[in-house]
Design a protein around this motif. Structure first.
Motif, PDB file in Angstrom:
ATOM      1  N   TYR A  56      41.246  49.720  42.710  1.00 45.44           N
ATOM      2  CA  TYR A  56      39.981  50.376  43.005  1.00 45.44           C
ATOM      3  C   TYR A  56      40.204  51.337  44.162  1.00 45.44           C
ATOM      4  O   TYR A  56      41.261  51.309  44.808  1.00 45.44           O
ATOM      5  N   GLY A  57      39.218  52.177  44.403  1.00 44.87           N
ATOM      6  CA  GLY A  57      39.347  53.164  45.480  1.00 44.87           C
ATOM      7  C   GLY A  57      40.500  54.111  45.208  1.00 44.87           C
ATOM      8  O   GLY A  57      40.578  54.730  44.157  1.00 44.87           O
ATOM      9  N   GLU A  58      41.418  54.189  46.125  1.00 46.85           N
ATOM     10  CA  GLU A  58      42.581  55.074  46.027  1.00 46.85           C
ATOM     11  C   GLU A  58      43.821  54.296  45.598  1.00 46.85           C
ATOM     12  O   GLU A  58      44.918  54.545  46.097  1.00 46.85           O
ATOM     13  N   GLY A  59      43.651  53.337  44.700  1.00 51.19           N
ATOM     14  CA  GLY A  59      44.778  52.555  44.204  1.00 51.19           C
ATOM     15  C   GLY A  59      45.019  51.253  44.949  1.00 51.19           C
ATOM     16  O   GLY A  59      46.060  50.622  44.788  1.00 51.19           O
ATOM     17  N   GLU A  60      44.051  50.833  45.748  1.00 59.05           N
ATOM     18  CA  GLU A  60      44.184  49.579  46.478  1.00 59.05           C
ATOM     19  C   GLU A  60      44.098  48.394  45.517  1.00 59.05           C
ATOM     20  O   GLU A  60      43.462  48.482  44.474  1.00 59.05           O
ATOM     21  N   PRO A  61      44.749  47.268  45.869  1.00 56.24           N
ATOM     22  CA  PRO A  61      44.639  46.091  45.009  1.00 56.24           C
ATOM     23  C   PRO A  61      43.219  45.528  45.037  1.00 56.24           C
ATOM     24  O   PRO A  61      42.483  45.704  46.006  1.00 56.24           O
ATOM     25  N   THR A  62      42.865  44.855  43.956  1.00 57.26           N
ATOM     26  CA  THR A  62      41.557  44.206  43.894  1.00 57.26           C
ATOM     27  C   THR A  62      41.526  43.036  44.871  1.00 57.26           C
ATOM     28  O   THR A  62      42.569  42.561  45.319  1.00 57.26           O
ATOM     29  N   GLN A  63      40.336  42.566  45.181  1.00 57.76           N
ATOM     30  CA  GLN A  63      40.189  41.464  46.139  1.00 57.76           C
ATOM     31  C   GLN A  63      41.043  40.256  45.764  1.00 57.76           C
ATOM     32  O   GLN A  63      41.652  39.629  46.613  1.00 57.76           O
ATOM     33  N   ASN A  64      41.079  39.931  44.460  1.00 57.69           N
ATOM     34  CA  ASN A  64      41.802  38.733  44.057  1.00 57.69           C
ATOM     35  C   ASN A  64      43.311  38.948  43.993  1.00 57.69           C
ATOM     36  O   ASN A  64      44.055  38.020  43.739  1.00 57.69           O
ATOM     37  N   ALA A  65      43.784  40.177  44.235  1.00 56.78           N
ATOM     38  CA  ALA A  65      45.216  40.460  44.161  1.00 56.78           C
ATOM     39  C   ALA A  65      45.846  40.756  45.525  1.00 56.78           C
ATOM     40  O   ALA A  65      47.055  40.919  45.612  1.00 56.78           O
ATOM     41  N   ILE A  66      45.065  40.796  46.576  1.00 53.43           N
ATOM     42  CA  ILE A  66      45.594  41.156  47.898  1.00 53.43           C
ATOM     43  C   ILE A  66      46.692  40.188  48.341  1.00 53.43           C
ATOM     44  O   ILE A  66      47.764  40.607  48.777  1.00 53.43           O
ATOM     45  N   GLU A  67      46.445  38.897  48.239  1.00 48.66           N
ATOM     46  CA  GLU A  67      47.436  37.903  48.661  1.00 48.66           C
ATOM     47  C   GLU A  67      48.700  37.991  47.806  1.00 48.66           C
ATOM     48  O   GLU A  67      49.824  37.885  48.308  1.00 48.66           O
ATOM     49  N   PHE A  68      48.544  38.210  46.510  1.00 48.14           N
ATOM     50  CA  PHE A  68      49.686  38.346  45.617  1.00 48.14           C
ATOM     51  C   PHE A  68      50.516  39.567  45.994  1.00 48.14           C
ATOM     52  O   PHE A  68      51.747  39.512  46.021  1.00 48.14           O
ATOM     53  N   MET A  69      49.865  40.680  46.287  1.00 51.42           N
ATOM     54  CA  MET A  69      50.586  41.885  46.674  1.00 51.42           C
ATOM     55  C   MET A  69      51.352  41.661  47.977  1.00 51.42           C
ATOM     56  O   MET A  69      52.478  42.140  48.131  1.00 51.42           O
TER      57      MET A  69
END
Length: 87
Positions: A56-69
């Motif tokens: 979303y936004g400018e290619g940021e990870p979704t909320q549920n993917a932040i920790e995985f990233m």
């Protein structure tokens, strides 16, 4: 595994799992929010992982993917399991 903000990637993951199940594969759909790095062993050769990721936004990870990233980046930086999977 899916990373989804609005449910689109989740829907694709479920559809793909259904199709693969019909083709004889054992499937499991996992929200990246529930991802456990201790279960991640790409070197075992017995499992294939498919990732359906939304941004979303400018290619940021979704909320549920932040920790995985963060897990992936740490593994790449430190040569952990994620680094092996990226090869």
């Amino acid at each position: 595994l899916f990373g989804s903000q609005t449910g689109t990637a989740e829907g694709f993951a479920k559809d793909l799992a259904d199709d693969l199940s019909k083709a004889g594969f054992r499937t499991e759909v996992i929200d990246l929010e529930d991802f456990d790095p201790n279960d991640f062993d790409p070197a075992n050769g017995e499992e294939f992982h498919l990732y359906l990721m939304a941004t979303y936004g400018e290619g940021e990870p979704t909320q549920n993917a932040i920790e995985f990233m963060s897990f992936l980046q740490k593994g790449l930086d430190e040569g952990g399991p994620a680094a092996n999977a990226a090869k």
